[in-house]
Design an enzyme around this catalytic site. Structure first.
Site, PDB file in Angstrom:
ATOM      1  N   LYS A 131     -14.911 -18.928   8.519  1.00 52.23           N
ATOM      2  CA  LYS A 131     -14.122 -19.977   8.354  1.00 52.23           C
ATOM      3  C   LYS A 131     -15.085 -21.314   8.494  1.00 52.23           C
ATOM      4  CE  LYS A 131      -9.898 -18.268  10.598  1.00 52.23           C
ATOM      5  NZ  LYS A 131      -9.077 -17.944  11.736  1.00 52.23           N
TER       6      LYS A 131
ATOM      7  N   GLU B 185      -5.937  -8.514  19.148  1.00 56.75           N
ATOM      8  CA  GLU B 185      -5.885  -7.302  18.301  1.00 56.75           C
ATOM      9  C   GLU B 185      -6.224  -5.984  19.521  1.00 56.75           C
ATOM     10  OE1 GLU B 185      -5.149  -7.041  15.393  1.00 56.75           O
ATOM     11  OE2 GLU B 185      -5.186  -9.054  14.634  1.00 56.75           O
TER      12      GLU B 185
ATOM     13  N   LYS C 178     -10.125 -15.476   4.097  1.00 60.05           N
ATOM     14  CA  LYS C 178     -11.411 -16.188   4.453  1.00 60.05           C
ATOM     15  C   LYS C 178     -12.585 -15.315   4.414  1.00 60.05           C
ATOM     16  CE  LYS C 178      -9.862 -14.062   8.644  1.00 60.05           C
ATOM     17  NZ  LYS C 178      -8.803 -14.235   9.397  1.00 60.05           N
TER      18      LYS C 178
ATOM     19  N   VAL D  75      -8.328 -21.090   6.699  1.00 64.54           N
ATOM     20  CA  VAL D  75      -8.849 -21.653   7.757  1.00 64.54           C
ATOM     21  C   VAL D  75      -7.741 -22.313   8.376  1.00 64.54           C
ATOM     22  CG1 VAL D  75     -10.634 -23.339   8.164  1.00 64.54           C
ATOM     23  CG2 VAL D  75     -11.094 -22.203   6.237  1.00 64.54           C
TER      24      VAL D  75
ATOM     25  N   GLY E 114      -0.118 -16.554  12.424  1.00 65.48           N
ATOM     26  CA  GLY E 114       1.219 -16.397  12.438  1.00 65.48           C
ATOM     27  C   GLY E 114       1.924 -16.389  11.142  1.00 65.48           C
TER      28      GLY E 114
ATOM     29  N   ASP F 248     -14.783 -14.009  12.481  1.00 66.49           N
ATOM     30  CA  ASP F 248     -13.761 -14.570  11.921  1.00 66.49           C
ATOM     31  C   ASP F 248     -14.096 -16.280  11.944  1.00 66.49           C
ATOM     32  OD1 ASP F 248     -10.633 -14.826  11.474  1.00 66.49           O
ATOM     33  OD2 ASP F 248     -11.000 -16.325  12.967  1.00 66.49           O
TER      34      ASP F 248
ATOM     35  N   ARG G  80       0.769  -1.246  -0.026  1.00 65.66           N
ATOM     36  CA  ARG G  80       0.089  -0.075   0.064  1.00 65.66           C
ATOM     37  C   ARG G  80       0.829   1.330  -0.099  1.00 65.66           C
ATOM     38  NH1 ARG G  80      -4.536  -0.984   4.129  1.00 65.66           N
ATOM     39  NH2 ARG G  80      -3.055  -0.677   5.565  1.00 65.66           N
ATOM     40  N   ARG G  81       2.092   1.071   0.610  1.00 65.00           N
ATOM     41  CA  ARG G  81       2.723   2.282   0.962  1.00 65.00           C
ATOM     42  C   ARG G  81       4.245   2.025   0.537  1.00 65.00           C
ATOM     43  NH1 ARG G  81       3.118   3.260   6.614  1.00 65.00           N
ATOM     44  NH2 ARG G  81       1.784   1.698   6.868  1.00 65.00           N
TER      45      ARG G  81
HETATM   46  N1  HSE Z   1      -7.523 -13.944  14.462  1.00 65.82           N
HETATM   47  C1  HSE Z   1      -7.235 -15.072  14.223  1.00 65.82           C
HETATM   48  C2  HSE Z   1      -7.079 -15.953  15.300  1.00 65.82           C
HETATM   49  C3  HSE Z   1      -6.085 -15.527  13.194  1.00 65.82           C
HETATM   50  O1  HSE Z   1      -7.331 -15.429  16.385  1.00 65.82           O
HETATM   51  O2  HSE Z   1      -7.262 -17.257  15.134  1.00 65.82           O
HETATM   52  C4  HSE Z   1      -6.617 -15.196  11.459  1.00 65.82           C
HETATM   53  O3  HSE Z   1      -7.773 -15.860  11.335  1.00 65.82           O
END
Ligand code: HSE
Length: 449
Positions: free
Chosen positions: A213, A198, A113, A140, A319, A209, A54-55
């Site tokens: 999946k 996060e 996903k 997934v 990761g 999330d 992006r940058r």
């Molecule tokens: N945020 C997701 C998790 C990882 O905590 O498993 C990416 O899907």
């Protein structure tokens, strides 16, 4: 094979990378460091021809790639590649770039996903139209090979049920609540401090999330289109220390589960028709269940198939390097198709089963109640279950918990047999309205036993 797929012997396959965050950086590094092995496995070198970011101008000197490869012009990059790897995430611009890449004859490997769960069928249609591959193992459960096993290894079997711990953040939080007795808020704060959650954990703790999946898993497992908005979703924000304690007393543990199940529902005339139930919610599972031992931020997917029986897939669900491992596995697969000819499987949605509402899902409940300890109370409680056609499996009256206004209270724990979820939730409402029920202390679905 279309003209765009023909590759001259010895010519490198051009790989374009869209995104250079945590996963993209790992993909770029592993592609470069393992170039010789990858070339030997594919039968043709893989040449990284560009990395869309992006940058521009950010210091990326830690990556062992030519700085000239970085570009902000993703639109042009996707037109000069044989394989496009999309690790940007989100719907746009990822979707438009993937469509453009396919229109220019590139196969696509994606870790997205949200996009696959929202627009999988149209992406598959584009892949078919342009004669290219669409692979997305990393979407997934990160490093865990689960989509290829369902899509390919189990293609000769009938999957009955998929039970997944597919979100590491929530598994970490629930594991801490279980091992320390912490409440939800405290456990999330700790997860954030340690970098597991996060700063805005909504997508994880509210189950978005995991729902994306679940939609992908169900689509592949049941040869039926399932999108994320068809997935019933409850996150873990309402899971209390009391729920976790109630699970402990049953020798169970609370997990956020993605549940995809082939089932049957009876119509008004009692005729059974097949359907699929796809849901994400917290549930108690026995500690002895293979998923019960999945600790910290690990992921695992438990599959039940008619002929294969029970299968368990376990590993790191997020990761940079773990996710890049899944991405590169897909890159090698689609590259081999380029070299040898042919394509991987396209969309399989022939079964076209109806996706059932949550009320029709067959579930079991564990319900803890604080009740008045006097004659007839148990009968009243049992009547509420019977009135909704819910059969009780076990009932346990525990120690007297309180005395108020001269009336003794008791704690009652009821575990039901399987019933439609609508009947179970209506039963809970009816129990809460009884004068003799002082409090519904904990309600939790039960899975895996
Ligand atoms: N945020 C997701 C998790 C990882 O905590 O498993 C990416 O899907």
């Amino acid at each position: 094979m279309s003209d765009s797929q023909k590759v001259t012997a010895g010519e490198p396959l051009r790989v374009a990378l869209l995104g250079c965050g945590v996963v993209g950086s790992s993909v770029a590094r592993l592609l470069t460091e393992h170039a010789d092995d990858l070339a030997a496995r594919v039968g043709r070198p893989l040449e990284l021809v560009g990395i869309a970011v992006r940058r521009a101008g950010r210091d990326r000197s830690d990556l062992p790639v030519d700085p000239a490869l970085f570009t902000t012009d993703a639109e042009s990059l996707v037109t000069r590649a044989d394989i496009v790897v999309e690790v940007i995430g989100g719907i746009e611009p990822a979707r438009g770039l993937i469509e453009k890449a396919m229109a220019h004859g590139a196969s696509v490997v994606s870790a997205n996903k949200a996009l696959l769960a929202e627009a999988g069928p149209s992406l598959y249609a584009s892949a078919a139209e342009h004669g290219v591959d669409l692979y997305y193992e990393a979407a997934v459960a990160g490093a865990i090979p689960i989509l290829r096993p369902i899509r390919e290894s189990l293609a000769g079997d009938d999957v009955r049920k998929v039970l997944g711990i597919v979100n590491g953040t929530t598994n970490y939080v629930l594991d801490k609540m279980d091992t320390t007795g912490q409440g939800f808020a405290e456990a999330v704060e700790q997860a954030q401090a340690l970098g597991y959650a996060e700063a805005d954990p909504t997508a994880d703790v509210e189950g978005f999330d995991a729902a994306a999946k679940a939609a992908i898993l169900a689509s592949l497992a049941f040869h039926t289109r399932v999108s994320s908005d068809q997935v019933y979703r409850e996150g873990i924000t309402e899971v209390s220390a009391a729920d976790v304690q109630a699970a402990r007393e049953m020798d169970c543990v609370v997990k956020l589960l993605a549940i995809c199940e082939r089932t049957e529902v009876a119509d008004a005339d009692g005729v059974l028709t097949p359907g699929v139930s796809v849901r994400v919610h917290p549930a108690m599972i026995p500690r002895s269940h293979p998923l019960g031992g999945v600790r910290d931020a690990f992921n695992a997917v438990f599959v039940e198939a008619d002929a294969a029986g029970e299968l368990m897939f376990y590993g790191k669900g997020a990761g940079g390097d773990p996710t890049a491992s899944a991405v590169l596995g897909d890159v090698v697969a689609v590259a081999r198709h380029r070299v040898g000819g042919g394509r991987g499987p396209g969309e399989s949605a022939y079964a076209d089963l109806p996706v059932l509402g949550m009320g029709q899902a067959l579930t079991r409940y564990h319900i803890s109640l604080a009740v008045a300890d006097r004659p007839g109370v148990l009968a009243q409680v049992a009547t509420a279950f019977a009135a909704h056609d819910v059969s009780i499996e076990t009932v346990r009256q525990k120690v007297v918990v309180d005395e108020e206004g001269g009336e003794t209270r008791a704690s009652l724990v009821v575990v039901t047999h399987t019933a439609p979820d609508a009947a179970l939730s209506a039963t809970v409402e009816a129990l809460a309205a009884l004068d003799t029920v002082h409090e519904v202390t904990s309600v939790m679905r039960v899975e895996g036993s």
